[in-house]
Design a protein around this motif. Structure first.
Motif, PDB file in Angstrom:
ATOM      1  N   UNK A   1       0.825  -1.203   0.000  1.00 55.68           N
ATOM      2  CA  UNK A   1       0.000   0.000   0.000  1.00 55.68           C
ATOM      3  C   UNK A   1       0.864   1.260   0.000  1.00 55.68           C
ATOM      4  N   UNK A   2       2.075   1.193   0.575  1.00 52.22           N
ATOM      5  CA  UNK A   2       2.961   2.357   0.548  1.00 52.22           C
ATOM      6  C   UNK A   2       3.366   2.704  -0.883  1.00 52.22           C
ATOM      7  N   UNK A   3       3.378   1.730  -1.769  1.00 52.64           N
ATOM      8  CA  UNK A   3       3.620   1.984  -3.186  1.00 52.64           C
ATOM      9  C   UNK A   3       2.371   2.562  -3.847  1.00 52.64           C
ATOM     10  N   UNK A   4       1.220   1.948  -3.585  1.00 49.13           N
ATOM     11  CA  UNK A   4       0.004   2.334  -4.291  1.00 49.13           C
ATOM     12  C   UNK A   4      -0.399   3.766  -3.971  1.00 49.13           C
ATOM     13  N   UNK A   5      -0.341   4.177  -2.682  1.00 51.65           N
ATOM     14  CA  UNK A   5      -0.762   5.540  -2.343  1.00 51.65           C
ATOM     15  C   UNK A   5       0.209   6.563  -2.927  1.00 51.65           C
ATOM     16  N   UNK A   6       1.495   6.183  -3.007  1.00 51.32           N
ATOM     17  CA  UNK A   6       2.471   7.072  -3.639  1.00 51.32           C
ATOM     18  C   UNK A   6       2.063   7.331  -5.086  1.00 51.32           C
TER      19      UNK A   6
ATOM     20  N   UNK B   1      -2.719  -2.330  -7.454  1.00 43.41           N
ATOM     21  CA  UNK B   1      -3.832  -2.865  -6.660  1.00 43.41           C
ATOM     22  C   UNK B   1      -4.204  -4.272  -7.116  1.00 43.41           C
ATOM     23  N   UNK B   2      -4.226  -4.499  -8.426  1.00 40.92           N
ATOM     24  CA  UNK B   2      -4.571  -5.822  -8.956  1.00 40.92           C
ATOM     25  C   UNK B   2      -3.527  -6.854  -8.548  1.00 40.92           C
ATOM     26  N   UNK B   3      -2.251  -6.505  -8.742  1.00 41.47           N
ATOM     27  CA  UNK B   3      -1.188  -7.451  -8.392  1.00 41.47           C
ATOM     28  C   UNK B   3      -1.191  -7.737  -6.893  1.00 41.47           C
ATOM     29  N   UNK B   4      -1.393  -6.709  -6.074  1.00 41.40           N
ATOM     30  CA  UNK B   4      -1.408  -6.898  -4.620  1.00 41.40           C
ATOM     31  C   UNK B   4      -2.559  -7.800  -4.196  1.00 41.40           C
TER      32      UNK B   4
END
Length: 394
Positions: free
Chosen positions: A46-51, A357-360
């Motif tokens: 999530x730290x990647x996605x929100x960035x 998001x899909x990969x996570x």
């Protein structure tokens, strides 16, 4: 004596590398961060996605503001915010704190994503613009090659928090370049009026342009492929294939070399064959490489060398697609280059965040979710290249 063209490419490349540096440098730390903060893999991703969400959406603000005020003021503001957020990341006591600080990092970093592209359009068009974009990407290529190695060394010596201290230093250097080296390229007489009506007209013009949208989504799907790789690669290479953080950094750099080496051929091939033909041929190669990798993965072949080799080939084709598609998308919109760059960048970053998001959500510790996601991106990009570029030819 370094030419003005090369000097501009170096400065813009270093600015453009700030965002990727904030990503690539801490990728080797993701498993360590998860363990140290007691977080799940999904929360750490999530730290990647929100960035990326902040990185993309805030371009809708920086681009128009740079059309209205000039390029340097919003660049300086964004870098200042990025520096403060980097300090917040270094001090984060919990994963929630880190997620918030990474969001603010993305808000600041989006300035150095959108505005350098507008600066290129301020000064160059056509093949010269593609050559400048390729040189900028060559400078940016230092990030995926050296940032993970630098991050691994800092983690080994001082722990994962030192990674964000390094990012803080990079942001302060970038702020110095903006304040002391980078000239203002958007003259006052060319600036857009400070009105929502003018902003609305600019976005409406772009929304009605199928060529702009098609080329933007082609580039965005290419970026989404990288983001899917970013989200899963450290967990795959370190946890699944058993590499050390340093070995992962070297493997990551190898996958990036193909992209940046190929990007240096984009202007030359565009000059010889025409940019639309380059995009058509390169998207076909990108799709062929990824669909081959998907078939290999579905056949049960779980091989790190095969994965790396086919990603290398596919990302090399993307090195031709992304800079050429970006320049083609902006070519007819010089008067609203900031708005066009902002909308294009936002759409691309949102696609990237969705791919993360899909990969996570699908990640199961194997390469299949990542490979399937990139394969879908490649297939859709191939279809768009046959429709959007047909309109461009007409």
């Amino acid at each position: 004596m370094i030419s003005d063209f090369a000097r501009q490419a170096i400065v813009l490349g270093l600015l453009g590398a700030v965002g990727p540096f904030a990503i690539d440098m801490y990728l080797p730390a993701l498993p360590t961060i998860a363990a140290d903060l007691g977080a799940t893999t999904a929360a750490t991703q999530m730290t990647l996605m929100v960035f990326f969400l902040a990185f993309g959406l805030c371009q809708l603000i920086y681009g128009p503001v740079s059309d209205m005020t000039g390029r340097r003021p919003p660049l300086a503001f964004g870098l200042g915010l990025f520096a403060l957020a980097s300090l917040g990341c270094a001090l984060a006591p919990t994963i929630e704190w880190l997620i918030l600080a990474r969001f603010l990092q993305g808000v600041g970093a989006s300035a150095v994503m959108v505005i350098p592209r507008a600066i290129i359009r301020d000064r160059y068009t056509g093949t010269e613009a593609t050559r400048m974009m390729a040189l900028v990407m060559l400078v940016i290529s230092v990030s995926p090659m050296l940032a993970p190695l630098t991050g691994s060394a800092l983690i080994a010596l001082f722990g994962w928090r030192a990674v964000f201290a390094g990012i803080l230093a990079a942001s302060l250097l970038s702020l110095f370049l903006v304040l002391r080296v980078l000239p203002e390229t958007h003259a006052p007489e060319k600036r857009a009026p400070l009105s929502f009506a003018a902003l609305g007209r600019g976005f409406a013009t772009l929304a009605r342009d199928p060529v702009f949208l098609g080329l933007t989504f082609i580039g965005g799907l290419g970026m989404a492929s990288f983001f899917a790789f970013l989200a899963a690669s450290s967990f795959l290479y370190i946890d699944h294939f058993g590499l050390t953080p340093t070995q992962y950094s070297l493997a990551f750099a190898m996958n990036a070399i193909g992209f940046f080496a190929a990007s240096q051929l984009a202007a030359r091939l565009g000059e010889r064959h025409g940019a639309p033909k380059v995009v058509r041929a390169a998207t076909a190669g990108y799709a062929a490489g990824m669909l081959t990798l998907l078939a290999v993965t579905l056949a049960g072949i779980d091989s790190l060398p095969a994965l790396m080799a086919l990603l290398f080939v596919s990302f090399a084709f993307l090195g031709l697609v992304i800079p050429t598609a970006m320049i083609l998308a902006l070519e007819e919109h010089g008067e609203i280059a900031g708005i066009a760059s902002a909308l294009g960048g936002t759409l691309q970053m949102v696609l990237g965040a969705l791919s993360i998001a899909v990969v996570s959500a699908l990640f199961d510790g194997t390469p299949l979710p990542m490979v399937a996601t990139i394969g879908v991106c490649a297939t859709v990009a191939l279809v768009l290249s046959r429709t959007a570029l047909r309109r461009l030819g007409a």
